[in-house]
Write an enzyme that holds these catalytic residues in place. Sequence first.
Site, PDB file in Angstrom:
ATOM      1  N   HIS A 198       0.823  -1.215   0.000  1.00  0.00           N
ATOM      2  CA  HIS A 198       0.000   0.000   0.000  1.00  0.00           C
ATOM      3  C   HIS A 198       0.851   1.257   0.000  1.00  0.00           C
ATOM      4  O   HIS A 198       0.417   2.297  -0.472  1.00  0.00           O
ATOM      5  CB  HIS A 198      -1.016  -0.041   1.146  1.00  0.00           C
ATOM      6  CG  HIS A 198      -2.154  -0.954   0.825  1.00  0.00           C
ATOM      7  ND1 HIS A 198      -2.157  -2.276   1.181  1.00  0.00           N
ATOM      8  CD2 HIS A 198      -3.284  -0.740   0.107  1.00  0.00           C
ATOM      9  CE1 HIS A 198      -3.264  -2.842   0.718  1.00  0.00           C
ATOM     10  NE2 HIS A 198      -3.965  -1.936   0.069  1.00  0.00           N
ATOM     11  N   GLU A 443     -11.249 -10.991  -4.459  1.00  0.00           N
ATOM     12  CA  GLU A 443      -9.803 -10.931  -4.232  1.00  0.00           C
ATOM     13  C   GLU A 443      -9.252 -12.147  -3.484  1.00  0.00           C
ATOM     14  O   GLU A 443      -8.100 -12.183  -3.105  1.00  0.00           O
ATOM     15  CB  GLU A 443      -9.388  -9.622  -3.554  1.00  0.00           C
ATOM     16  CG  GLU A 443     -10.227  -9.170  -2.390  1.00  0.00           C
ATOM     17  CD  GLU A 443      -9.854  -7.760  -1.889  1.00  0.00           C
ATOM     18  OE1 GLU A 443      -8.917  -7.151  -2.397  1.00  0.00           O
ATOM     19  OE2 GLU A 443     -10.527  -7.315  -0.960  1.00  0.00           O
ATOM     20  N   ASP A 467      -4.708  -8.295  -4.340  1.00  0.00           N
ATOM     21  CA  ASP A 467      -4.860  -9.383  -3.375  1.00  0.00           C
ATOM     22  C   ASP A 467      -5.111 -10.721  -4.055  1.00  0.00           C
ATOM     23  O   ASP A 467      -4.643 -11.749  -3.589  1.00  0.00           O
ATOM     24  CB  ASP A 467      -5.990  -9.075  -2.387  1.00  0.00           C
ATOM     25  CG  ASP A 467      -5.497  -8.174  -1.268  1.00  0.00           C
ATOM     26  OD1 ASP A 467      -4.398  -8.444  -0.753  1.00  0.00           O
ATOM     27  OD2 ASP A 467      -6.191  -7.209  -0.938  1.00  0.00           O
ATOM     28  N   CYS A 514     -10.296  -3.190  -9.985  1.00  0.00           N
ATOM     29  CA  CYS A 514      -9.799  -1.983  -9.314  1.00  0.00           C
ATOM     30  C   CYS A 514      -8.404  -2.189  -8.725  1.00  0.00           C
ATOM     31  O   CYS A 514      -7.879  -1.324  -8.053  1.00  0.00           O
ATOM     32  CB  CYS A 514     -10.776  -1.517  -8.241  1.00  0.00           C
ATOM     33  SG  CYS A 514     -11.006  -2.716  -6.923  1.00  0.00           S
TER      34      CYS A 514
END
Length: 583
Positions: A198, A443, A467, A514
Amino acid sequence: MASFTLHGIPVSGGVAIGRAHLITSAALDVQHYLIAQEEAEAEVQRLENAITTVHRELETIWTDMPKDAPTELRAFLDVHAMILSDPQISQVPLNIIRERRYNAEWALVTQVDELVAQFEEMEEPYLRERKADVQQIAERVLKVLRGTAKPLLPVALDEAEQVQMVVVAHDISPADMMQFRDHMFNGFLTDLGAQQSHTAIVARSMDIPAVVGLNNASSLIEQDDWVVIDGDAGVVIVDPSPLVLEYYRTRQATLQKAKKKLKKLKKSAAVTLDGTPVALMANIELPNDCTAAMDVGANGVGLFRSEFLFLGRQGGSNNTPGEEEQFEAYRKAVEMMRGRPVTIRTLDIGADKQLDPGEQTELNPALGLRAIRYCLAEPKLFLTQLRAILRASAYGKVKLLIPMIAHAFEIDQTLAMIEQAKTQLRNTNKNFDPDVEVGAMIEIPAAVLALPMFISRMDFLSIGTNDLIQYSLAIDRADREVAHLYNPLHPAVLQMLAMTIRAGEKSGTPVSICGEMAGEPRYTKLLLGMGLREFSMQPSQILAVKQEVLNSDLALIATKAKRVLNMTEPAAIEHEVYKLRAM
Ligand code: PEP
Ligand code: MG
């Protein structure tokens, strides 16, 4: 110093040239901002006052000490008072404020880090241990400074004043990274991290070059060294020769020109050559990111990572944002998007996004109490968020997106809690859209293999490739050691994407992607060919992806994509995807 080159993992493209600014984990705890020239003396005064206050505190402790107190205690206080009076602490940080225009906290920590590094190199154990005293006394001064901290106001510097700075750190958490978003850094380098961590994602959202996984950059690079970051190749050149510098300045100019050209696409609709419309949505972390999304003509927000409202707050899990605060943030995003849909993902906390950093107790946080699992275990917190999101739906089109969901009972419990939140709002006469769509993030591989379970219960699906790849290839997405195994073109990953897109088509359930893969122009045609019609990505990537969409002939690429899906050899797949892009 001789020039040297480091190789790492490229996470955000472009070229940055600037002076290294080393940040230790201690330094990350303070605010960093540049102050205006005319405020320098006031800032110097603020630090001097804090130092004086600490001197007084030490004196008070000294005089209040009982007569029979151990002599070591007095000696200890004397050492601290001496350190505080030493010009290295009482003067040098003041010069840093005046010369570099750092805020007081930043100037002090910069100097303390320098001293600590010097102490660490000392042979004499007694002197080496004085490092702790310096840190303790600095902590006291910082505490006083915190009490007088001013709200963070970014300073508008004119061009001549711009200081090009590149952050160099061992590691930066996503929360710390957010701190840097409004500041003037031109690039990021870290020893740890991987492509889809992240921290990398936040760096990309800032649209400045970044390289992670550099191993020991923070010990090899020194404060104020000149560095060049090649964010596309993952290369860092320290103290570059004039020739190398010239090459990169030229590349920087070329890239800027290309970016400017892309801007012309802002107003063009994203349609393929045969006229099929494609939705290009934005991923955002905070409501203000909507400005960047609107600037590139995004069709809406496909992923609002709401956890960033919860990260980096003092008190961690004891200080989560309440309903009103969240509602204002969601409403702001909805209003800023002026009628375009805003997909708000419920809290995805855990793994590399911890509410209480340092208190991690799970054996394997990526497989632990993350995202929806955490929310279902904390129903009060979850209901608060659901009410806030629902209330924002009275101001524009809002969609709810649920992360990390894998079990039927999780879906059912979530839907029941959404109903409960609606009832609570009705009972208090609060407005909301009763037909808010609810979608699931795909995910976890199990979700792909059980798609009907989701399709029968959900309004839409959004594939989180970051993920999905992490869990299907069993590689921690934030771990540098296994970053080389991360591969969106792995045949297993492609099959899972194809299965999800196809199941969506068949059932009439909208499917988007996404994860970061959606923002990679080299995959756009492949994904279009596989049937994807909605992509969500960092605003900075939208125009490059739009360019790919604009020269895609769907009939042609669909046949090619089918071929790719029938291939089993990664090298052949890679080659075919390369050719597909060139079509
Ligand atoms: C993903 O997993 O692909 C995703 C979009 O969510 P995040 O990166 O926040 O986990
Ligand atoms: Mg995810």
